[in-house]
Design an enzyme around this catalytic site. Structure first.
Site, PDB file in Angstrom:
ATOM      1  N   GLY A  27       0.876  -1.161  -0.008  1.00 17.57           N
ATOM      2  CA  GLY A  27      -0.038  -0.001  -0.099  1.00 17.57           C
ATOM      3  C   GLY A  27       0.916   1.221   0.016  1.00 17.57           C
ATOM      4  O   GLY A  27       2.046   1.152  -0.357  1.00 17.57           O
ATOM      5  N   ASN A  28       0.379   2.341   0.306  1.00 18.04           N
ATOM      6  CA  ASN A  28       0.855   3.757   0.554  1.00 18.04           C
ATOM      7  C   ASN A  28       0.362   4.606   1.671  1.00 18.04           C
ATOM      8  O   ASN A  28      -0.539   4.159   2.401  1.00 18.04           O
ATOM      9  CB  ASN A  28       0.857   4.428  -0.915  1.00 18.04           C
ATOM     10  CG  ASN A  28      -0.505   4.754  -1.482  1.00 18.04           C
ATOM     11  OD1 ASN A  28      -1.131   5.362  -0.831  1.00 18.04           O
ATOM     12  ND2 ASN A  28      -0.643   4.191  -2.512  1.00 18.04           N
ATOM     13  N   HIS A  29       1.063   5.441   1.858  1.00 20.44           N
ATOM     14  CA  HIS A  29       0.499   6.536   2.906  1.00 20.44           C
ATOM     15  C   HIS A  29      -0.734   7.305   2.541  1.00 20.44           C
ATOM     16  O   HIS A  29      -1.098   8.050   3.425  1.00 20.44           O
ATOM     17  CB  HIS A  29       1.677   7.318   3.363  1.00 20.44           C
ATOM     18  CG  HIS A  29       2.965   6.580   3.728  1.00 20.44           C
ATOM     19  ND1 HIS A  29       3.091   5.727   4.900  1.00 20.44           N
ATOM     20  CD2 HIS A  29       3.902   6.327   3.137  1.00 20.44           C
ATOM     21  CE1 HIS A  29       4.021   5.184   5.148  1.00 20.44           C
ATOM     22  NE2 HIS A  29       4.827   5.630   4.056  1.00 20.44           N
ATOM     23  N   ALA A  94      -4.476   7.416  -4.800  1.00 19.58           N
ATOM     24  CA  ALA A  94      -3.056   7.010  -4.903  1.00 19.58           C
ATOM     25  C   ALA A  94      -3.394   5.314  -5.241  1.00 19.58           C
ATOM     26  O   ALA A  94      -2.952   4.582  -4.246  1.00 19.58           O
ATOM     27  CB  ALA A  94      -2.202   7.347  -3.729  1.00 19.58           C
TER      28      ALA A  94
END
Length: 216
Positions: A27-29, A94
């Site tokens: 995943g990402n932030h 995102a």
């Protein structure tokens, strides 16, 4: 009369989580704050808003039609279904560019040896929409860059057949993931570039919606 009265606006927000096994993911932030701020501002301007949102703890108004998804594939499927009849499409999520090619059915146990995970590309939602975009639709993409920001954003604008790209750089303090503020530039297909100062994401959403309303 609100500027978006009678318009259908589709917005994506948040990250995607790509499963490695039942308990781990890539995943990402992203928190979804920017996309949800856009959805709220579009609602205030009279639009009928559909929000396709990845995993996020940020709430949205009941008047917004929210579709919660987890993976890039789920987001792709929801967007392709909901884009029909939409006047404005804003892809601020995102989305993970890659996902594990094979997802383990059970939790992968830790060993003393290294672990290799083969990745494959996820569906390109923005490019897919650009390929089928109608002249009556406005397609807005986002670009989060770390270097050669403006050139990369211009390239994305052309390659994916967008009307606008909202550019933000991780080089700018207070911009990007996790903050309540953002600093953006808006590029459009008429070669216009407008750069804004650091603002709250609510105010950035107003700038983006104003640019979309004034576009054409």
């Amino acid at each position: 009369m609100p500027d978006l009265s009678g318009k259908k606006v589709l917005i994506t927000a948040g990250p995607t989580h790509e499963a490695i096994d039942p308990v781990r993911f890539i995943g990402n932030h992203s928190t979804g704050k920017m996309g949800i701020a856009l959805a709220e501002e579009a609602l205030k301007n009279g639009a009928q808003v559909t929000l396709v949102c990845g995993p996020s703890q940020v709430p949205s108004s009941n008047e917004i039609s929210r579709v919660n998804v987890t993976s890039a594939q789920e987001m792709f499927d929801a967007v392709m279904e909901k884009q029909l009849g939409s006047n404005i499409l804003i892809l601020s999520a995102a989305v993970a560019d890659y996902r594990p090619k094979n997802v383990a059915e059970n939790k992968i146990k830790k060993k003393d040896t290294s672990l290799s995970i083969e990745l494959e590309p996820t569906p390109d939602i923005l490019a897919s929409l650009g390929a089928i975009k109608k002249d009556s639709q406005v397609l807005v993409g986002f670009a989060l860059e770390t270097n050669d920001e403006e050139e990369n954003a211009k390239s994305k604008l052309v390659r994916k057949n967008c009307d606008m790209i909202v550019l933000n750089s991780l080089q700018d303090a207070g911009a990007g993931f996790g903050h309540d503020t953002n600093k953006v530039s808006i590029l459009d297909r008429h070669n216009n570039i407008t750069t804004f100062e650091l603002k709250s994401k609510a105010d950035v959403a107003k700038d983006i919606l104003r640019a979309i309303i004034d576009y054409k």
